[in-house]
Design a protein around this motif. Structure first.
Motif, PDB file in Angstrom:
ATOM      1  N   ALA A 118      -9.226   0.556   3.434  1.00  0.00           N
ATOM      2  CA  ALA A 118      -9.072  -0.881   3.629  1.00  0.00           C
ATOM      3  C   ALA A 118      -8.451  -1.162   4.980  1.00  0.00           C
ATOM      4  CB  ALA A 118      -8.183  -1.452   2.539  1.00  0.00           C
ATOM      5  N   PRO A 119      -8.827  -2.281   5.611  1.00  0.00           N
ATOM      6  CA  PRO A 119      -8.140  -2.650   6.848  1.00  0.00           C
ATOM      7  C   PRO A 119      -6.675  -2.884   6.564  1.00  0.00           C
ATOM      8  CG  PRO A 119      -9.466  -4.476   6.004  1.00  0.00           C
ATOM      9  CD  PRO A 119      -9.822  -3.263   5.202  1.00  0.00           C
ATOM     10  N   SER A 120      -5.842  -2.583   7.521  1.00  0.00           N
ATOM     11  CA  SER A 120      -4.402  -2.701   7.299  1.00  0.00           C
ATOM     12  C   SER A 120      -3.932  -4.109   7.578  1.00  0.00           C
ATOM     13  CB  SER A 120      -3.641  -1.725   8.202  1.00  0.00           C
ATOM     14  OG  SER A 120      -3.993  -0.404   7.880  1.00  0.00           O
ATOM     15  N   GLY A 170      -1.872  -7.255   0.890  1.00  0.00           N
ATOM     16  CA  GLY A 170      -1.543  -6.109   0.064  1.00  0.00           C
ATOM     17  C   GLY A 170      -0.859  -5.028   0.867  1.00  0.00           C
ATOM     18  N   LEU A 171      -0.525  -3.939   0.193  1.00  0.00           N
ATOM     19  CA  LEU A 171       0.068  -2.789   0.861  1.00  0.00           C
ATOM     20  C   LEU A 171      -0.890  -2.316   1.950  1.00  0.00           C
ATOM     21  CD1 LEU A 171       2.441  -0.635   0.647  1.00  0.00           C
ATOM     22  CD2 LEU A 171       0.798   0.723  -0.676  1.00  0.00           C
ATOM     23  N   PRO A 172      -0.442  -2.213   3.198  1.00  0.00           N
ATOM     24  CA  PRO A 172      -1.342  -1.786   4.268  1.00  0.00           C
ATOM     25  C   PRO A 172      -2.029  -0.468   3.935  1.00  0.00           C
ATOM     26  CG  PRO A 172       0.706  -2.599   5.199  1.00  0.00           C
ATOM     27  CD  PRO A 172       0.912  -2.546   3.707  1.00  0.00           C
ATOM     28  N   GLY A 173      -3.343  -0.435   4.128  1.00  0.00           N
ATOM     29  CA  GLY A 173      -4.109   0.773   3.873  1.00  0.00           C
ATOM     30  C   GLY A 173      -4.644   0.886   2.456  1.00  0.00           C
ATOM     31  N   MET A 174      -4.224   0.008   1.553  1.00  0.00           N
ATOM     32  CA  MET A 174      -4.719   0.051   0.173  1.00  0.00           C
ATOM     33  C   MET A 174      -6.129  -0.516   0.108  1.00  0.00           C
ATOM     34  SD  MET A 174      -3.130  -1.807  -3.230  1.00  0.00           S
ATOM     35  CE  MET A 174      -4.102  -3.324  -3.137  1.00  0.00           C
ATOM     36  N   PRO A 175      -7.070   0.173  -0.536  1.00  0.00           N
ATOM     37  CA  PRO A 175      -8.404  -0.406  -0.694  1.00  0.00           C
ATOM     38  C   PRO A 175      -8.314  -1.753  -1.401  1.00  0.00           C
ATOM     39  CG  PRO A 175      -8.412   1.918  -1.294  1.00  0.00           C
ATOM     40  CD  PRO A 175      -6.979   1.525  -1.105  1.00  0.00           C
ATOM     41  N   PRO A 176      -9.057  -2.748  -0.937  1.00  0.00           N
ATOM     42  CA  PRO A 176      -8.975  -4.076  -1.550  1.00  0.00           C
ATOM     43  C   PRO A 176      -9.477  -4.047  -2.989  1.00  0.00           C
ATOM     44  CG  PRO A 176     -10.829  -3.960  -0.030  1.00  0.00           C
ATOM     45  CD  PRO A 176     -10.048  -2.698   0.168  1.00  0.00           C
ATOM     46  N   PHE A 207       0.569   8.413  -7.404  1.00  0.00           N
ATOM     47  CA  PHE A 207       0.158   8.292  -6.007  1.00  0.00           C
ATOM     48  C   PHE A 207       0.210   6.828  -5.589  1.00  0.00           C
ATOM     49  CE2 PHE A 207      -1.725  12.207  -7.475  1.00  0.00           C
ATOM     50  CZ  PHE A 207      -1.486  13.078  -6.427  1.00  0.00           C
ATOM     51  N   THR A 208       0.712   6.578  -4.384  1.00  0.00           N
ATOM     52  CA  THR A 208       0.775   5.203  -3.908  1.00  0.00           C
ATOM     53  C   THR A 208      -0.646   4.692  -3.667  1.00  0.00           C
ATOM     54  OG1 THR A 208       1.068   5.952  -1.613  1.00  0.00           O
ATOM     55  CG2 THR A 208       3.064   5.486  -2.902  1.00  0.00           C
ATOM     56  N   PRO A 209      -0.883   3.376  -3.840  1.00  0.00           N
ATOM     57  CA  PRO A 209      -2.243   2.841  -3.749  1.00  0.00           C
ATOM     58  C   PRO A 209      -2.930   3.030  -2.402  1.00  0.00           C
ATOM     59  CG  PRO A 209      -0.809   1.291  -4.884  1.00  0.00           C
ATOM     60  CD  PRO A 209       0.079   2.356  -4.313  1.00  0.00           C
ATOM     61  N   ASP A 210      -2.160   3.232  -1.340  1.00  0.00           N
ATOM     62  CA  ASP A 210      -2.765   3.469  -0.028  1.00  0.00           C
ATOM     63  C   ASP A 210      -3.168   4.923   0.176  1.00  0.00           C
ATOM     64  OD1 ASP A 210      -0.273   4.624   0.197  1.00  0.00           O
ATOM     65  OD2 ASP A 210       0.426   3.327   1.822  1.00  0.00           O
ATOM     66  N   GLY A 211      -2.859   5.789  -0.800  1.00  0.00           N
ATOM     67  CA  GLY A 211      -3.230   7.188  -0.706  1.00  0.00           C
ATOM     68  C   GLY A 211      -2.346   8.015   0.208  1.00  0.00           C
ATOM     69  N   LYS A 212      -1.248   7.441   0.714  1.00  0.00           N
ATOM     70  CA  LYS A 212      -0.404   8.157   1.665  1.00  0.00           C
ATOM     71  C   LYS A 212       0.577   9.113   0.999  1.00  0.00           C
ATOM     72  CE  LYS A 212       1.391   6.036   5.154  1.00  0.00           C
ATOM     73  NZ  LYS A 212       2.126   5.032   5.985  1.00  0.00           N
ATOM     74  N   ASP A 266      -0.899  -5.971  -5.649  1.00  0.00           N
ATOM     75  CA  ASP A 266      -0.968  -5.790  -4.200  1.00  0.00           C
ATOM     76  C   ASP A 266      -0.415  -4.441  -3.752  1.00  0.00           C
ATOM     77  OD1 ASP A 266       1.768  -6.109  -4.489  1.00  0.00           O
ATOM     78  OD2 ASP A 266       1.875  -8.013  -3.406  1.00  0.00           O
ATOM     79  N   GLY A 267       0.049  -3.624  -4.698  1.00  0.00           N
ATOM     80  CA  GLY A 267       0.539  -2.289  -4.366  1.00  0.00           C
ATOM     81  C   GLY A 267       1.897  -2.241  -3.717  1.00  0.00           C
ATOM     82  N   ARG A 268       2.541  -3.406  -3.543  1.00  0.00           N
ATOM     83  CA  ARG A 268       3.788  -3.436  -2.787  1.00  0.00           C
ATOM     84  C   ARG A 268       5.003  -2.996  -3.598  1.00  0.00           C
ATOM     85  NH1 ARG A 268       3.943  -5.379   2.207  1.00  0.00           N
ATOM     86  NH2 ARG A 268       2.054  -6.330   3.074  1.00  0.00           N
ATOM     87  N   TYR A 269       4.890  -2.988  -4.916  1.00  0.00           N
ATOM     88  CA  TYR A 269       5.992  -2.471  -5.717  1.00  0.00           C
ATOM     89  C   TYR A 269       5.462  -1.787  -6.962  1.00  0.00           C
ATOM     90  CZ  TYR A 269       5.744  -6.463  -9.043  1.00  0.00           C
ATOM     91  OH  TYR A 269       5.356  -7.376  -9.988  1.00  0.00           O
TER      92      TYR A 269
END
Length: 404
Positions: free
Chosen positions: A39-41, A63-69, A172-177, A218-221
Motif C-alpha cells: 500500500a502507498p504510505s 491507516g498505518l503506513p505501508g499497510m495494504p488498504p 504480525f503488524t499489518p504493514d508486514g514490518k 487502520d492498523g494503528r493500534y
C-alpha cells in the motif's frame, strides 16, 4: 488452565514445567504479501492516546503506513471469502496442523480423510501454529523449548528450529514490518523485524500472561489480553508503546482470544472464568460489558461470510454462534459426548470448523451449517492452537490464522 505454580494460558491440566522463555527468529516474511502490491504510505498520524483511538471506527482516513488498504472499509474480512486464496498459497495441500503441548509434536491431518498423515517432532510445549505475514511459512511456537520451528506448507516438512525466548504466541503488524512475540512469562511484547527476525524493541508490560490480540481497522493500534491478571492492554503499533491498560470488572477474570467485528466497531474478548465475551469499544477503550456464552469461553473465529462468530466454550464442550448483526448468540452446538473445544480455525471453503480438544487428545471437525460433528480425530496429548491451512486472505496477522 495449567496446574503449575504460575499457570500457563489455558495449558493442559497436567503439571508443566515453567520456563522463562523464548523470543522470535528467522526467515520467511517478504516485504509485501504475494499477489499484493504494498500500500502507498499515508502521511503518519498522531499516536493513539491512552483512552482514545482513531476517530473513525471502521475507516480512519490514514491507516498505518505501508499497510495494504482494506478491500472494504465496512468488512475487515472481505478478503476471507470461501476459496479466495492468495497466489502465494496456490497449490499448497490442505492440511490441519495440530500442536500437542504435552507430546512435543505436531499432528498433521488430511481434512479430506479426517486422518493424521504425519507427526512432526518439534520443540518443548508447542502452543500455536502461526502463519507468517507473507503466508509462506508456518511457525510452531515452542513455548518452553525457547524456539520456533518453521514448517514449509508446500511440503509439510519442518525446518531447523530458531532460538527464540518465551514465544507463547505470535502476531504480525499489518504493514508486514514486525513480528510481535507474546512473551508471557517474560511479561513483554517483543517486536522483531519480520524479515530478519532481529529484535527491534522489547516492551515490558504491567500485567501477567499476555497471550492474544487483534488489530484496529487502520492498523494503528492493537488490543492484548492478559490472562493471569485479568487485564487488557492497548498498544500503539507504530511507536510500539502501551497507551492504555485496564482491569476487567470481575474478580478472577481470565481473558483469552481477542477478535474485532467485521465493521471494526466492536471488540470481543473471550473469558474462560467469566464464561462469556467482554464487549469493548476499542477506540474509547472504556470499561467493557459481559455477554454470557458458555462455561470456559476460549477461542473466537469469524465465518467466511462475515456474519457469525464461532465461540468455543471449552468448559462445557459447546460452541456458541454469535450473530454480528444483533450482537447476540443465535445458536449453541453441543459436541456429542462432551469434549474440550479450544483453538482452531475455519476451512477454506467455510464449511467446517476445526477445534482442538485440549484435554481429550483429539480434534473436532464440525459442520458450520448446523454444528453437527463430522469427525473426532485422535491426536497427541494437550492439543492447542491448531492451524487450518491454507486459508483465504491476502496476509496474516498471526495467531492460528487472522487474515485480512
Amino acid at each position: 488452565m495449567s496446574t503449575t505454580t504460575a499457570p500457563r494460558r489455558g495449558a493442559a491440566p497436567k503439571a508443566l514445567a515453567l520456563a522463562a522463555g523464548l523470543l522470535l527468529a528467522a526467515t520467511a516474511c517478504s516485504s509485501a504479501a504475494p499477489g499484493l502490491s504494498a500500500a502507498p504510505s499515508p502521511a503518519p498520524g498522531s499516536s493513539t492516546a491512552a483512552a482514545t483511538g482513531p476517530s473513525g471506527p471502521a475507516a480512519a482516513p490514514a491507516g498505518l503506513p505501508g499497510m495494504p488498504p482494506l478491500l472494504d472499509p465496512h468488512d475487515l474480512y472481505a478478503a476471507d471469502r470461501p476459496g479466495q486464496l492468495s497466489s502465494a498459497v496456490q497449490g499448497f495441500p490442505s492440511r490441519v496442523y495440530v500442536p500437542n503441548t504435552e507430546s512435543d509434536t505436531v499432528s498433521v491431518i488430511d481434512p479430506a480423510t479426517y486422518t493424521v498423515v504425519e507427526t512432526l517432532h518439534v520443540g518443548r510445549q508447542p502452543q500455536h501454529v502461526v502463519p507468517s505475514w507473507d503466508l509462506k511459512t508456518l511457525w510452531v511456537n515452542n513455548d518452553l523449548g525457547n524456539s520456533l520451528t518453521p514448517i514449509d506448507p508446500a511440503t509439510g516438512k519442518a525446518g531447523a528450529p530458531v532460538d527464540v525466548h518465551d514465544p507463547y504466541n505470535l502476531y504480525f503488524t499489518p504493514d508486514g514490518k514486525y513480528a510481535v512475540v507474546m512473551a508471557s512469562m517474560d511479561r513483554q511484547l517483543v517486536f522483531r523485524d519480520a524479515h530478519t527476525m532481529q529484535q527491534v524493541k522489547a516492551v515490558p508490560v504491567d500485567c501477567a500472561g499476555v497471550n492474544h490480540a487483534d488489530f484496529s481497522p487502520d492498523g494503528r493500534y492493537f488490543i492484548v489480553s492478559c490472562e493471569f491478571s485479568g487485564q487488557l492492554l492497548k498498544v500503539d503499533t507504530a511507536s510500539m508503546t502501551v497507551v492504555g491498560e485496564q482491569r476487567l470488572p470481575m474478580d478472577g477474570a481470565m481473558p483469552q482470544d481477542v477478535k474485532i467485528s467485521p465493521d471494526g466497531r466492536t471488540w470481543y474478548i473471550a473469558d474462560m472464568m467469566a464464561n462469556g465475551l467482554w464487549v469493548l469499544n476499542g477506540d474509547t477503550f472504556a470499561t467493557p460489558t459481559l455477554l454470557p456464552t458458555g462455561k470456559g469461553t476460549h477461542g473466537l473465529y469469524v465465518s467466511r461470510d462475515s456474519k457469525s462468530l464461532y465461540v468455543s466454550n471449552r468448559g462445557e464442550g459447546s460452541i456458541s454462534v454469535l450473530d454480528f448483526a444483533t450482537g447476540k448468540p443465535r445458536a449453541k452446538w453441543q459436541i456429542p459426548g462432551g469434549g474440550s473445544p479450544d483453538m482452531g480455525g475455519v476451512s477454506a471453503d467455510g464449511k467446517v470448523l476445526w477445534l482442538s480438544g485440549r484435554y481429550n487428545a483429539e480434534v473436532y471437525a464440525l459442520s458450520t451449517d448446523d454444528g453437527h460433528l463430522l469427525a473426532r480425530i485422535p491426536v497427541g496429548s494437550g492439543p492447542h492452537g491448531l492451524c487450518v491451512y491454507p486459508q483465504p486472505g491476502r496476509y496474516s496477522l498471526g495467531h492460528t490464522g487472522v487474515f485480512r
